[in-house]
Scaffold this motif. Sequence first.
Motif, mmCIF file in Angstrom:
data_model
loop_
_atom_site.group_PDB
_atom_site.id
_atom_site.type_symbol
_atom_site.label_atom_id
_atom_site.label_comp_id
_atom_site.label_asym_id
_atom_site.label_seq_id
_atom_site.Cartn_x
_atom_site.Cartn_y
_atom_site.Cartn_z
ATOM 1 N N ASN A 117 35.107 36.219 43.787
ATOM 2 C CA ASN A 117 34.551 36.166 45.425
ATOM 3 C C ASN A 117 35.910 35.545 46.289
ATOM 4 O O ASN A 117 35.925 35.885 47.506
ATOM 5 C CB ASN A 117 33.401 35.153 45.539
ATOM 6 C CG ASN A 117 32.235 35.960 44.729
ATOM 7 O OD1 ASN A 117 32.413 37.193 44.930
ATOM 8 N ND2 ASN A 117 31.384 35.099 44.197
ATOM 9 N N ARG A 118 36.722 34.759 45.771
ATOM 10 C CA ARG A 118 37.687 34.342 46.714
ATOM 11 C C ARG A 118 39.046 35.192 46.605
ATOM 12 O O ARG A 118 39.653 35.612 45.684
ATOM 13 C CB ARG A 118 38.369 32.882 46.047
ATOM 14 C CG ARG A 118 39.186 32.191 47.184
ATOM 15 C CD ARG A 118 39.522 30.776 46.507
ATOM 16 N NE ARG A 118 40.470 30.147 47.278
ATOM 17 C CZ ARG A 118 41.009 28.979 47.043
ATOM 18 N NH1 ARG A 118 40.738 28.467 45.834
ATOM 19 N NH2 ARG A 118 41.768 28.522 48.005
ATOM 20 N N ALA A 119 39.513 35.742 47.846
ATOM 21 C CA ALA A 119 40.445 36.869 48.046
ATOM 22 C C ALA A 119 41.835 36.192 47.524
ATOM 23 O O ALA A 119 42.128 35.052 47.853
ATOM 24 C CB ALA A 119 40.578 37.040 49.487
ATOM 25 N N HIS A 120 42.541 36.830 46.792
ATOM 26 C CA HIS A 120 43.914 36.718 46.309
ATOM 27 C C HIS A 120 44.722 37.828 46.171
ATOM 28 O O HIS A 120 44.061 38.897 45.853
ATOM 29 C CB HIS A 120 43.551 35.745 45.031
ATOM 30 C CG HIS A 120 43.288 36.322 44.144
ATOM 31 N ND1 HIS A 120 41.673 36.612 43.708
ATOM 32 C CD2 HIS A 120 43.401 37.202 42.897
ATOM 33 C CE1 HIS A 120 41.375 37.152 42.801
ATOM 34 N NE2 HIS A 120 42.652 37.450 42.124
ATOM 35 N N TRP A 162 41.752 43.438 50.582
ATOM 36 C CA TRP A 162 40.979 42.922 49.860
ATOM 37 C C TRP A 162 39.717 43.411 49.826
ATOM 38 O O TRP A 162 39.068 43.675 49.094
ATOM 39 C CB TRP A 162 41.134 41.379 49.696
ATOM 40 C CG TRP A 162 40.171 40.788 48.936
ATOM 41 C CD1 TRP A 162 38.918 40.143 49.203
ATOM 42 C CD2 TRP A 162 40.211 40.353 47.613
ATOM 43 N NE1 TRP A 162 38.321 39.609 48.341
ATOM 44 C CE2 TRP A 162 39.046 39.785 47.268
ATOM 45 C CE3 TRP A 162 41.041 40.653 46.601
ATOM 46 C CZ2 TRP A 162 38.735 39.340 45.932
ATOM 47 C CZ3 TRP A 162 40.934 40.218 45.255
ATOM 48 C CH2 TRP A 162 39.958 39.389 44.928
ATOM 49 N N SER A 163 39.444 43.429 51.326
ATOM 50 C CA SER A 163 38.037 44.025 51.573
ATOM 51 C C SER A 163 37.767 45.507 51.079
ATOM 52 O O SER A 163 36.954 45.875 50.652
ATOM 53 C CB SER A 163 37.748 44.013 53.070
ATOM 54 O OG SER A 163 36.539 44.417 53.587
ATOM 55 N N LEU A 164 38.949 46.306 51.317
ATOM 56 C CA LEU A 164 38.737 47.598 51.028
ATOM 57 C C LEU A 164 38.724 47.744 49.472
ATOM 58 O O LEU A 164 37.870 48.488 48.949
ATOM 59 C CB LEU A 164 39.849 48.302 51.210
ATOM 60 C CG LEU A 164 40.107 48.599 52.855
ATOM 61 C CD1 LEU A 164 41.274 49.261 53.055
ATOM 62 C CD2 LEU A 164 38.928 49.679 53.322
ATOM 63 N N PHE A 165 39.281 46.800 48.719
ATOM 64 C CA PHE A 165 39.203 46.984 47.026
ATOM 65 C C PHE A 165 37.863 46.490 46.709
ATOM 66 O O PHE A 165 37.337 47.108 45.711
ATOM 67 C CB PHE A 165 40.222 45.825 46.601
ATOM 68 C CG PHE A 165 40.325 45.461 45.151
ATOM 69 C CD1 PHE A 165 40.615 46.267 44.189
ATOM 70 C CD2 PHE A 165 39.756 44.130 45.148
ATOM 71 C CE1 PHE A 165 40.292 45.998 42.916
ATOM 72 C CE2 PHE A 165 39.405 43.722 43.804
ATOM 73 C CZ PHE A 165 39.853 44.497 42.590
#
Length: 82
Positions: free
Chosen positions: A10-13, A64-67
Amino acid sequence: MFWNTDYNENRAHVHVGKRNTEHLCKIWLEPIVEIDKKGDLTDAQAKEVLEIAKKYQDRLLCQWSLFKKGKTVRIIKVKKTK
């Protein structure tokens, strides 16, 4: 880069590394930009990619959101910070 196994996190990286390297650097993009693991990068390289990630944080979070939505992710061309 993002890995398919990142989908469950859940945490963007983002993962960053040198060519032909086995251990990638992992950089958290939220809530602040920080290095989780530096992988095979030298201290100087890790510092440089951290500064780049800070500069491009908004664009990386967008990717990240698109991914996470299963959409096409684009390569972001960056310039060295030095």
